[in-house]
Write a protein that holds these residues in place. Structure first.
Motif, PDB file in Angstrom:
ATOM      1  N   LEU A   1       0.821  -1.211   0.000  1.00 51.94           N
ATOM      2  CA  LEU A   1       0.000   0.000   0.000  1.00 51.94           C
ATOM      3  C   LEU A   1       0.857   1.263   0.000  1.00 51.94           C
ATOM      4  O   LEU A   1       0.528   2.241  -0.671  1.00 51.94           O
ATOM      5  CB  LEU A   1      -0.957  -0.008   1.193  1.00 51.94           C
ATOM      6  N   GLY A   2       1.964   1.254   0.731  1.00 50.45           N
ATOM      7  CA  GLY A   2       2.866   2.394   0.722  1.00 50.45           C
ATOM      8  C   GLY A   2       3.475   2.610  -0.654  1.00 50.45           C
ATOM      9  O   GLY A   2       3.581   3.744  -1.130  1.00 50.45           O
ATOM     10  N   TYR A   3       3.849   1.540  -1.308  1.00 51.85           N
ATOM     11  CA  TYR A   3       4.401   1.628  -2.666  1.00 51.85           C
ATOM     12  C   TYR A   3       3.379   2.230  -3.612  1.00 51.85           C
ATOM     13  O   TYR A   3       3.695   3.126  -4.390  1.00 51.85           O
ATOM     14  CB  TYR A   3       4.799   0.221  -3.128  1.00 51.85           C
ATOM     15  N   ARG A   4       2.139   1.746  -3.539  1.00 48.85           N
ATOM     16  CA  ARG A   4       1.086   2.247  -4.426  1.00 48.85           C
ATOM     17  C   ARG A   4       0.753   3.708  -4.125  1.00 48.85           C
ATOM     18  O   ARG A   4       0.442   4.480  -5.025  1.00 48.85           O
ATOM     19  CB  ARG A   4      -0.169   1.377  -4.311  1.00 48.85           C
ATOM     20  N   LEU A   5       0.805   4.104  -2.846  1.00 49.52           N
ATOM     21  CA  LEU A   5       0.529   5.489  -2.472  1.00 49.52           C
ATOM     22  C   LEU A   5       1.554   6.434  -3.100  1.00 49.52           C
ATOM     23  O   LEU A   5       1.186   7.446  -3.700  1.00 49.52           O
ATOM     24  CB  LEU A   5       0.527   5.642  -0.952  1.00 49.52           C
ATOM     25  N   VAL A   6       2.842   6.089  -2.974  1.00 52.39           N
ATOM     26  CA  VAL A   6       3.886   6.932  -3.553  1.00 52.39           C
ATOM     27  C   VAL A   6       3.751   6.957  -5.072  1.00 52.39           C
ATOM     28  O   VAL A   6       3.916   8.002  -5.697  1.00 52.39           O
ATOM     29  CB  VAL A   6       5.284   6.453  -3.110  1.00 52.39           C
ATOM     30  N   GLU A   7       3.407   5.816  -5.663  1.00 53.81           N
ATOM     31  CA  GLU A   7       3.190   5.768  -7.112  1.00 53.81           C
ATOM     32  C   GLU A   7       2.018   6.666  -7.510  1.00 53.81           C
ATOM     33  O   GLU A   7       2.101   7.407  -8.485  1.00 53.81           O
ATOM     34  CB  GLU A   7       2.911   4.318  -7.530  1.00 53.81           C
ATOM     35  N   HIS A   8       0.947   6.630  -6.737  1.00 51.87           N
ATOM     36  CA  HIS A   8      -0.234   7.450  -7.021  1.00 51.87           C
ATOM     37  C   HIS A   8       0.077   8.943  -6.901  1.00 51.87           C
ATOM     38  O   HIS A   8      -0.405   9.754  -7.687  1.00 51.87           O
ATOM     39  CB  HIS A   8      -1.378   7.076  -6.076  1.00 51.87           C
ATOM     40  N   LEU A   9       0.895   9.306  -5.922  1.00 54.79           N
ATOM     41  CA  LEU A   9       1.263  10.704  -5.720  1.00 54.79           C
ATOM     42  C   LEU A   9       2.292  11.173  -6.749  1.00 54.79           C
ATOM     43  O   LEU A   9       2.594  12.360  -6.817  1.00 54.79           O
ATOM     44  CB  LEU A   9       1.800  10.914  -4.300  1.00 54.79           C
ATOM     45  N   ASP A  10       2.814  10.236  -7.531  1.00 54.09           N
ATOM     46  CA  ASP A  10       3.771  10.524  -8.596  1.00 54.09           C
ATOM     47  C   ASP A  10       5.002  11.251  -8.066  1.00 54.09           C
ATOM     48  O   ASP A  10       5.446  12.265  -8.612  1.00 54.09           O
ATOM     49  CB  ASP A  10       3.114  11.327  -9.724  1.00 54.09           C
ATOM     50  N   VAL A  11       5.542  10.735  -6.974  1.00 60.26           N
ATOM     51  CA  VAL A  11       6.787  11.267  -6.429  1.00 60.26           C
ATOM     52  C   VAL A  11       7.800  10.130  -6.361  1.00 60.26           C
ATOM     53  O   VAL A  11       7.442   8.957  -6.348  1.00 60.26           O
ATOM     54  CB  VAL A  11       6.592  11.875  -5.013  1.00 60.26           C
ATOM     55  N   GLY A  12       9.044  10.475  -6.323  1.00 63.77           N
ATOM     56  CA  GLY A  12      10.070   9.444  -6.213  1.00 63.77           C
ATOM     57  C   GLY A  12      11.444  10.009  -6.507  1.00 63.77           C
ATOM     58  O   GLY A  12      11.592  11.130  -7.000  1.00 63.77           O
ATOM     59  N   ILE A  13      12.434   9.212  -6.215  1.00 65.29           N
ATOM     60  CA  ILE A  13      13.826   9.583  -6.427  1.00 65.29           C
ATOM     61  C   ILE A  13      14.472   8.471  -7.244  1.00 65.29           C
ATOM     62  O   ILE A  13      14.338   7.294  -6.914  1.00 65.29           O
ATOM     63  CB  ILE A  13      14.571   9.732  -5.078  1.00 65.29           C
ATOM     64  N   ASP A  14      15.167   8.834  -8.295  1.00 64.94           N
ATOM     65  CA  ASP A  14      15.894   7.859  -9.098  1.00 64.94           C
ATOM     66  C   ASP A  14      17.195   7.544  -8.370  1.00 64.94           C
ATOM     67  O   ASP A  14      18.227   8.201  -8.575  1.00 64.94           O
ATOM     68  CB  ASP A  14      16.156   8.422 -10.495  1.00 64.94           C
ATOM     69  N   LEU A  15      17.157   6.559  -7.493  1.00 66.76           N
ATOM     70  CA  LEU A  15      18.298   6.248  -6.634  1.00 66.76           C
ATOM     71  C   LEU A  15      19.515   5.816  -7.451  1.00 66.76           C
ATOM     72  O   LEU A  15      20.635   6.223  -7.148  1.00 66.76           O
ATOM     73  CB  LEU A  15      17.924   5.169  -5.623  1.00 66.76           C
TER      74      LEU A  15
END
Length: 65
Positions: free
Chosen positions: A44-58
């Motif tokens: 659910l946390g993964y899907r939430l961040v995906e839904h918010l369209d945020v992230g870092i290209d590590l």
């Protein structure tokens, strides 16, 4: 993902779990509800961040990519 795929995944998991128990092999999953809920929380946390369209290209930040 359709409901048919979801049901098929559930049935496959039940069959695999039954085989693990039949051959008395420990299951590669948490053996209690708290562990299973932890996995659900990760999803659910993964899907939430995906839904918010945020992230870092590590890999990009580390220069590996």
């Amino acid at each position: 993902m359709t409901i048919a795929v979801t049901v098929l995944a559930l049935l496959t998991g039940i069959a695999a779990g039954a085989l693990f128990r039949l051959f008395q092999v420990p299951i590669p999953a948490p053996p209690n509800l708290a562990g299973v809920l932890g996995i659900v929380g990760l999803f659910l946390g993964y899907r939430l961040v995906e839904h918010l369209d945020v992230g870092i290209d590590l890999l990009g930040v580390l220069g590996i990519k």
